[in-house]
Scaffold this motif. Structure first.
Motif, short mmCIF file in Angstrom:
data_model
loop_
_atom_site.label_atom_id
_atom_site.label_comp_id
_atom_site.label_asym_id
_atom_site.label_seq_id
_atom_site.Cartn_x
_atom_site.Cartn_y
_atom_site.Cartn_z
N GLY A 33 119.60 97.60 2.00
CA GLY A 33 120.58 98.18 2.92
C GLY A 33 121.56 97.15 3.42
O GLY A 33 122.77 97.41 3.53
N PHE A 34 121.07 95.94 3.73
CA PHE A 34 121.97 94.88 4.18
C PHE A 34 122.92 94.47 3.06
O PHE A 34 124.11 94.27 3.28
CB PHE A 34 121.16 93.67 4.64
N ALA A 35 122.39 94.36 1.84
CA ALA A 35 123.24 94.00 0.70
C ALA A 35 124.30 95.05 0.45
O ALA A 35 125.46 94.73 0.13
CB ALA A 35 122.38 93.80 -0.55
N ALA A 36 123.94 96.32 0.62
CA ALA A 36 124.88 97.39 0.31
C ALA A 36 125.95 97.57 1.38
O ALA A 36 127.04 98.06 1.09
CB ALA A 36 124.11 98.71 0.14
N ARG A 37 125.67 97.18 2.63
CA ARG A 37 126.66 97.37 3.68
C ARG A 37 127.54 96.13 3.87
O ARG A 37 128.59 96.21 4.50
CB ARG A 37 125.98 97.73 5.01
N GLN A 38 127.11 94.98 3.33
CA GLN A 38 127.89 93.76 3.46
C GLN A 38 129.31 93.89 2.89
O GLN A 38 130.27 93.43 3.52
CB GLN A 38 127.16 92.61 2.77
#
Length: 428
Positions: A33-38
């Motif tokens: 999720g962090f990778a996708a929202r960065q």
């Protein structure tokens, strides 16, 4: 009590970040999720730097970025509604493909010297297809933390994560566009969105259930989140928060330019962001006894008061101090606003509700950037600081007048609640 229930009970016996991060299965959606929202934090600046390089005009670059932002704000709630109705995976898979393709198309058009209208045409699907990963992560926390005292902690954790994203993203975009190639920022944004989004979509086990959950509740017709009166009040509230972000960005840049110290812009905005992150961390570490409605009223009053003093600050130390206080007032309002969704919105419409609020911040920010820029051009240096004051005061008046609509129904039930979903906690 089985082993899983015992683990969950122990993990949620008292609020705390350690307990939150030990929630079973949380890391399976947190990391992707962090990778996708960065990439979302890279998008606007990457467009500005690329289009300015190819056209030589900051006006054209800003306009292309604004089209992207407005398109995202308008289409985000529909993405959330589809995710609630058909599942997050069903929305993410085509969404990340469309976003990557449209982002690369925008890059190619800019490098090819296409007219501005063509850039606008590509900017619309680029913004409309931005994956709403943040709201989806919040909805997944809700599935894990149904009725748990960790809900506010999770809200604070997500708020801090968002702030970290918006610190790292612009720095990465700037480094890529200036040290590698003007197109490198947007190309990287598209690639990260595709890879991160696909990895997040692959975590099927933690996404909110769709349809009958087998717990005896019958599926009923979907009720749009916008029909919930409390959501409309929160949208106005979040528009005011967006006006602070947009107004601060333009006005701090103009102020530091006017005193011959443009390099201080990043320092002052960093202090503002640090205040936001700090208060978010503290907010999540407190076991609140006051109701979220009261916390929102108190927090938003503080935001309105601190934002109202910005226009009168004529020195760097004073502006830094006020900026810190404004930032510290934002996180509690955001966190509490998202938390209120739990008791206001039917379980099957919460992702949509989250995207309405996220879109409201983006729309308020886009409007504030435009208005603050006009004020700075036509009036005195620092006139743009009137935008955060006006936006927050108007939103506060609305919030005070309509605060009764933020009260959840008994047992957290709302109109058409019986869709059979477990009630997710609203988190930010």
């Amino acid at each position: 009590m089985n082993a899983e229930q015992s683990t969950d009970s122990a993990a949620t016996s008292r609020p705390g970040y350690g307990q939150l991060l030990r929630t079973r299965g949380a890391w399976t959606f947190l990391l992707p999720g962090f990778a996708a929202r960065q990439p979302f934090a890279m998008l606007t600046l990457s467009i500005v730097l690329l289009v300015q390089h190819t056209t030589g005009s900051y006006g054209a670059a800003g306009a292309a970025a604004a089209v992207t932002g407005v398109s995202m704000a308008l289409f985000a709630p529909y993405s959330g509604r589809l995710a609630d109705r058909y599942g997050q995976r069903a929305v993410l898979l085509p969404g990340v493909l469309v976003h990557a393709a449209s982002g690369l198309t925008l890059t190619a058009l800019a490098l090819g010297g296409a007219p501005l209208w063509a850039l606008f045409a590509a900017a619309v699907p680029t913004g409309a297809s931005v994956p709403q990963v943040g709201p989806m992560v919040r909805a997944r926390w809700g599935v894990k933390l149904k009725g748990s005292p960790l809900m506010t902690t999770a809200a604070a954790f997500e708020s801090v994560t968002d702030e970290l994203t918006f610190v790292v993203g612009p720095l990465l975009a700037t480094a890529l566009c200036t040290a590698v190639d003007p197109a490198a920022g947007l190309v990287t944004e598209a690639a990260l969105t595709l890879v991160g989004g696909l990895l997040f979509a692959a975590q099927k086990g933690t996404q909110p259930p769709v349809g009958d959950t087998g717990d005896g509740h019958a599926r009923v017709a979907h009720v749009p989140a916008l029909r919930v009166p409390g959501v409309r009040v929160l949208i106005v509230t979040f528009l005011g928060i967006g006006s602070v972000f947009g107004g601060m960005q333009v006005s701090l840049a103009a102020f530091t330019e006017s005193i011959g110290e443009p390099g201080l812009n990043g320092v002052l905005y960093g202090i503002f962001a640090a205040g936001n992150m700090l208060s978010g961390v503290v907010c999540g570490a407190i076991a609140w006894k006051a109701s979220p409605q009261r916390r929102l009223l108190v927090g938003y009053t503080a935001l309105g008061l601190t934002a109202s003093g910005l226009w009168a600050a004529h020195s760097v130390p004073l502006l830094a101090g006020l900026g810190l206080l404004v930032g510290m007032s934002i996180a509690p309002a955001l966190i509490t606003g998202y938390t209120l969704v739990e008791g206001l919105v039917p379980a099957g419409a919460r992702t949509e509700a989250f995207t309405w609020l996220t879109g409201a911040v983006a729309l308020g920010q886009a409007a504030a950037v435009t208005v603050a820029g006009q004020l700075e051009d036509r009036f005195w240096d620092g006139a743009g600081f009137l935008v955060p004051m006006g936006g927050t005061v108007l939103a506060l008046v609305t919030l005070l007048a309509l605060r009764s609509r933020l009260a959840a129904r008994p047992d957290g039930r709302t109109v058409a609640r019986g869709v059979g979903h477990r009630a997710p906690a609203a988190v930010d």
